[in-house]
Design a protein around this motif. Structure first.
Motif, PDB file in Angstrom:
ATOM      1  N   GLY A 342       0.304  -1.159   0.281  1.00 42.64           N
ATOM      2  CA  GLY A 342      -0.087  -0.186  -0.171  1.00 42.64           C
ATOM      3  C   GLY A 342       1.145   0.958  -0.160  1.00 42.64           C
ATOM      4  N   GLU A 343       2.251   1.534  -0.452  1.00 42.57           N
ATOM      5  CA  GLU A 343       2.701   2.914  -0.298  1.00 42.57           C
ATOM      6  C   GLU A 343       1.814   3.853  -1.075  1.00 42.57           C
ATOM      7  OE1 GLU A 343       5.540   3.505   0.593  1.00 42.57           O
ATOM      8  OE2 GLU A 343       6.479   1.520   1.371  1.00 42.57           O
ATOM      9  N   SER A 344       1.073   3.402  -2.215  1.00 46.22           N
ATOM     10  CA  SER A 344       0.637   3.884  -3.145  1.00 46.22           C
ATOM     11  C   SER A 344      -0.948   4.119  -2.476  1.00 46.22           C
ATOM     12  CB  SER A 344       0.068   3.670  -4.551  1.00 46.22           C
ATOM     13  OG  SER A 344      -0.017   2.470  -4.443  1.00 46.22           O
ATOM     14  N   SER A 345      -1.545   3.748  -1.863  1.00 44.38           N
ATOM     15  CA  SER A 345      -2.194   4.237  -0.964  1.00 44.38           C
ATOM     16  C   SER A 345      -1.903   4.612   0.949  1.00 44.38           C
ATOM     17  CB  SER A 345      -3.343   3.168  -0.840  1.00 44.38           C
ATOM     18  OG  SER A 345      -2.662   2.579  -0.086  1.00 44.38           O
ATOM     19  N   GLY A 346      -0.400   5.497   0.659  1.00 43.83           N
ATOM     20  CA  GLY A 346      -0.339   5.643   1.818  1.00 43.83           C
ATOM     21  C   GLY A 346       0.030   4.588   2.973  1.00 43.83           C
ATOM     22  N   ARG A 347       0.392   3.882   2.353  1.00 45.25           N
ATOM     23  CA  ARG A 347       1.347   2.224   3.575  1.00 45.25           C
ATOM     24  C   ARG A 347      -0.079   2.877   4.241  1.00 45.25           C
ATOM     25  NH1 ARG A 347       6.790   3.444   6.551  1.00 45.25           N
ATOM     26  NH2 ARG A 347       6.824   1.234   6.039  1.00 45.25           N
ATOM     27  N   THR A 348      -1.330   1.959   3.611  1.00 47.02           N
ATOM     28  CA  THR A 348      -2.306   1.427   4.480  1.00 47.02           C
ATOM     29  C   THR A 348      -2.378  -0.143   4.914  1.00 47.02           C
ATOM     30  OG1 THR A 348      -3.960   1.467   2.522  1.00 47.02           O
ATOM     31  CG2 THR A 348      -4.274   3.564   3.941  1.00 47.02           C
ATOM     32  N   PRO A 399      -0.828  12.556  -0.684  1.00 47.68           N
ATOM     33  CA  PRO A 399       0.085  13.172  -0.486  1.00 47.68           C
ATOM     34  C   PRO A 399       0.262  14.536  -2.088  1.00 47.68           C
ATOM     35  CG  PRO A 399       1.380  11.437  -1.162  1.00 47.68           C
ATOM     36  CD  PRO A 399       0.210  11.181  -0.560  1.00 47.68           C
ATOM     37  N   GLU A 400      -0.701  13.391  -2.846  1.00 44.66           N
ATOM     38  CA  GLU A 400      -0.646  14.328  -4.301  1.00 44.66           C
ATOM     39  C   GLU A 400      -2.623  15.266  -4.119  1.00 44.66           C
ATOM     40  OE1 GLU A 400      -2.967  13.516  -8.372  1.00 44.66           O
ATOM     41  OE2 GLU A 400      -1.987  12.231  -7.541  1.00 44.66           O
ATOM     42  N   HIS A 401      -2.937  15.381  -2.476  1.00 41.57           N
ATOM     43  CA  HIS A 401      -4.382  16.196  -2.487  1.00 41.57           C
ATOM     44  C   HIS A 401      -4.073  16.805  -1.169  1.00 41.57           C
ATOM     45  CE1 HIS A 401      -5.947  13.698  -5.862  1.00 41.57           C
ATOM     46  NE2 HIS A 401      -5.903  13.204  -5.599  1.00 41.57           N
ATOM     47  N   TYR A 417     -10.086  19.419  -4.414  1.00 43.53           N
ATOM     48  CA  TYR A 417     -10.318  18.476  -3.112  1.00 43.53           C
ATOM     49  C   TYR A 417     -11.610  17.692  -3.588  1.00 43.53           C
ATOM     50  CZ  TYR A 417     -10.300  15.567   0.904  1.00 43.53           C
ATOM     51  OH  TYR A 417      -9.716  15.211   2.612  1.00 43.53           O
ATOM     52  N   GLU A 418     -12.697  18.705  -2.925  1.00 46.62           N
ATOM     53  CA  GLU A 418     -13.977  17.994  -2.552  1.00 46.62           C
ATOM     54  C   GLU A 418     -14.890  17.993  -4.408  1.00 46.62           C
ATOM     55  OE1 GLU A 418     -16.106  18.662   0.313  1.00 46.62           O
ATOM     56  OE2 GLU A 418     -14.493  19.529   0.917  1.00 46.62           O
ATOM     57  N   LEU A 419     -14.184  18.041  -5.519  1.00 46.87           N
ATOM     58  CA  LEU A 419     -15.066  17.685  -6.854  1.00 46.87           C
ATOM     59  C   LEU A 419     -14.608  16.067  -6.381  1.00 46.87           C
ATOM     60  CD1 LEU A 419     -15.724  17.936  -9.618  1.00 46.87           C
ATOM     61  CD2 LEU A 419     -13.770  18.371 -10.380  1.00 46.87           C
TER      62      LEU A 419
END
Length: 616
Positions: A342-348, A399-401, A417-419
């Motif tokens: 999950g590196e690309s999903s925030g190391r979840t 981190p992109e957002h 972010y809201e969109l």
């Protein structure tokens, strides 16, 4: 968007970095503490032996770590669960059982991030009940509803020890059961080499589903000895747990084992048999490896220089040798074959894999929405719901957002972010609630209920407006359902004194609705009979009530609303959104992964239907 609510600016110390605050929304159990003392009044006799539990701070009786199946280890790793072994002397059930193997992540703050935690001997459950003396629990005709909870985590992470059912059990006189089930490649894995000596159910590869069915058999066999009614069982769950609830509605082997269902932020994503056993990249898999691909990756991890060499090595092995090879791999080695934890999903710790295989035995061959529309499922009273801002949990991890400055988050582009949150969260509602409710309402009549959870009154801390960043995100409703706010040292980051009156009142209402549904099969006005009426999904007119909005008085209160989200409208919005092509096509790819039936809509967006979705 936030209903004009006032937010005070407060300085806080001890702000945890990154995902620490989001962990509080998912963990519904206090941090580790010394084991409690066994209470003689909790002695019960199960089909496998006598047990002792304890009385908790809520006054409920609790039993932890009860085995509902024998250990699925050794030659039983990829086999259907078996009945638990019996014992002769009373066992003290004071500690939770082991988690099933998974990556440690900040979502639960257990273990070092990225390491594999848990044990394959993990098929245990926990029981929470009102306090009764031995042999004085309610008898036939007076038994209590049983509510069986299945945890979320993408079917690759999570555990039953997150969820404390004592408040729900004690306050509304129900029995709450929380259960583990096999995860990741131990829960869903289908390969030709594993079929020798297997039953048709075992050939399916749906071992997690079989675990859930086994847990429900355990409830049928043992619920009465806790005062529970085996003829009134509600299954409920969130996220992957909710998806599993929907799978149980479809599973022939689960029929008759439950009588109501609650689906919190669920969905109907399944995998074909071709995807389950695929090698290489398939568009429908969204980057998730099938079992043949996993086998190739295992060989490369063992030293094969490339895929071709790995394939040549495998060609020299018999199916018996391949089965032995797979069986000798550790859980950590198997998990590593699926990617980067999950590196690309925030190391979840989340990763994609094929799961819920449409094998025609454990689960139907038809797509779930087709089976539901045809009435080929357990037509029990059901609640379907989603959170208004589902996607914000995942956006915050990226981190992109979101940028973090001295440990304090802020959206890089609040409008974007809201969109992004709106598009993805509405898609979740369209396919996880509205389409399902419409299909099921046409089959089973007015026993279909829906909700949307809107609470977004988290504090503002320095420049971080958590109501905007987190809002009614994925999983935030769980503490409201369990009425449990002691989520560890970071709890104040979401739940503070200022938002306590509103959220506690909303939680009380949700507990009451959930319990009334378990008791009666309809949420009505809750157990108190004093809440706003929660009516069934009404398809009679566009402005007829469809779902209940769950929010505080500040946010508009609890009320019925009619608006339905459709895929047609969403694709129009996506096409017209101020987004670059790469982002638009990434969203489309995620939609295909979540609901494959929309795969033919990409051409209108300038995206091929085979575009690979991003990692979870």
């Amino acid at each position: 968007m936030f209903h004009g609510q006032r937010r005070r600016v407060r300085n806080r110390i001890g702000w945890g970095a990154g995902f620490a605050l989001l962990a509080t929304a998912l963990a519904c159990a206090p941090s580790e503490a010394p084991l409690p003392t066994a209470d003689p009044q909790t002695e019960r006799t199960l089909t496998s032996g006598r047990i002792l539990g304890f009385r908790d701070a809520q006054g409920s009786h609790v039993w932890r770590g009860i085995p509902f199946a024998a250990p699925p280890t050794g030659k039983y790793r990829w086999r259907a669960p078996r009945s638990p072994r019996s014992w002769d002397t009373p066992r003290e059930m004071l500690a939770f059982g082991a988690r099933c193997p998974q990556y440690a992540s900040p979502l639960d703050q257990v273990g070092e991030i990225g390491t594999v935690i848990g044990d394959e001997d993990c098929l245990t459950l926990n029981v929470f009940a009102p306090p009764f003396k031995p042999y004085e629990w309610p008898g036939r005709g007076r038994r209590l509803p049983v509510m069986v909870w299945f945890h979320g985590g993408g079917n690759v992470s999570g555990a039953s020890d997150f969820y404390d059912g004592s408040v729900l059990a004690r306050r509304h006189n129900v029995i709450v059961v929380t259960a583990n089930y096999r995860l990741g490649p131990l829960g869903f894995f289908r390969h030709p080499a594993l079929r020798d000596g297997a039953t048709y159910e075992e050939e399916s590869g749906n071992f997690a589903t079989l675990d859930l069915i086994r847990a429900l058999h355990w409830v049928q066999e043992n619920a009465a000895n806790f005062g529970g009614d085996p003829e009134n069982v509600t299954i409920f769950g969130e996220s992957a747990g909710a998806r599993n609830v929907l799978m149980l509605l479809l599973a022939p082997g689960a029929q008759g084992l439950f009588h109501r269902a609650i689906v919190q932020s669920g969905g109907t994503r399944t995998s074909s048999l071709e995807d389950a056993e695929a090698a290489g990249e398939r568009p429908t898999l969204g980057g998730a490896p099938g079992s043949q691909e996993v086998l190739l990756r295992l060989r490369m991890a063992d030293g094969a220089p490339d895929r071709k060499a790995a394939a040549r090595q495998l060609e020299t092995l018999s199916e018996v040798e391949i089965a032995t090879y797979l069986g000798e791999k550790t859980a950590a080695e198997l998990l590593a074959a699926y990617g980067d934890y999950g590196e690309s999903s925030g190391r979840t710790g989340l990763f994609r894999q094929p799961q819920n295989f449409r094998d025609g035995v454990v689960l139907p061959e038809a797509l779930p929405i087709e089976a539901l529309a045809a009435g080929a499922y357990a037509q029990v009273p059901i609640i379907l719901g989603s959170n208004r801002d589902e996607q914000k949990l995942f956006l915050m991890a990226n981190p992109e957002h979101v940028r973090w400055t001295f440990g304090v988050p802020s959206a890089r582009d609040p409008e974007r972010y809201e969109l992004l949150s709106s598009l993805q969260s509405r898609f979740w509602k369209a396919n996880g609630v509205d389409a399902l409710a419409s299909a099921m309402r046409s089959v089973q009549g007015d026993s279909v209920y829906a909700y949307r959870f809107d609470w977004d009154e988290e504090p503002r801390i320095l420049w971080a407006d958590l109501g905007q960043l987190v809002g009614a995100a994925h999983a935030i409703e769980i503490p409201f359902v369990f009425g449990h706010w002691n989520l560890g040292p970071q709890s104040h980051l979401l739940f503070d004194d200022d938002n306590a009156p509103g959220r506690v009142a909303l939680s009380d209402a949700m507990l009451s609705y959930w319990a009334e549904f378990a008791w009666k099969g309809a949420p009505g006005r809750g157990r108190t009979r004093e809440l706003p009426a929660w009516d069934a999904w009404d398809p009679s007119a566009p402005d007829a009530g469809k779902y209940l909005v769950l929010d505080t008085e500040t946010g508009g209160g609890i009320r019925m609303e009619p608006a339905v989200v459709t895929n047609d409208a969403l694709f129009v919005d996506l096409a017209q959104a101020s987004l670059d092509e790469a982002t638009r096509c990434k969203i489309y790819g995620d939609w295909v992964w979540g609901a494959p039936r929309v795969a033919d809509r990409g051409a209108g967006l300038g995206c091929g239907s085979g575009r690979k979705p991003a990692a979870p």
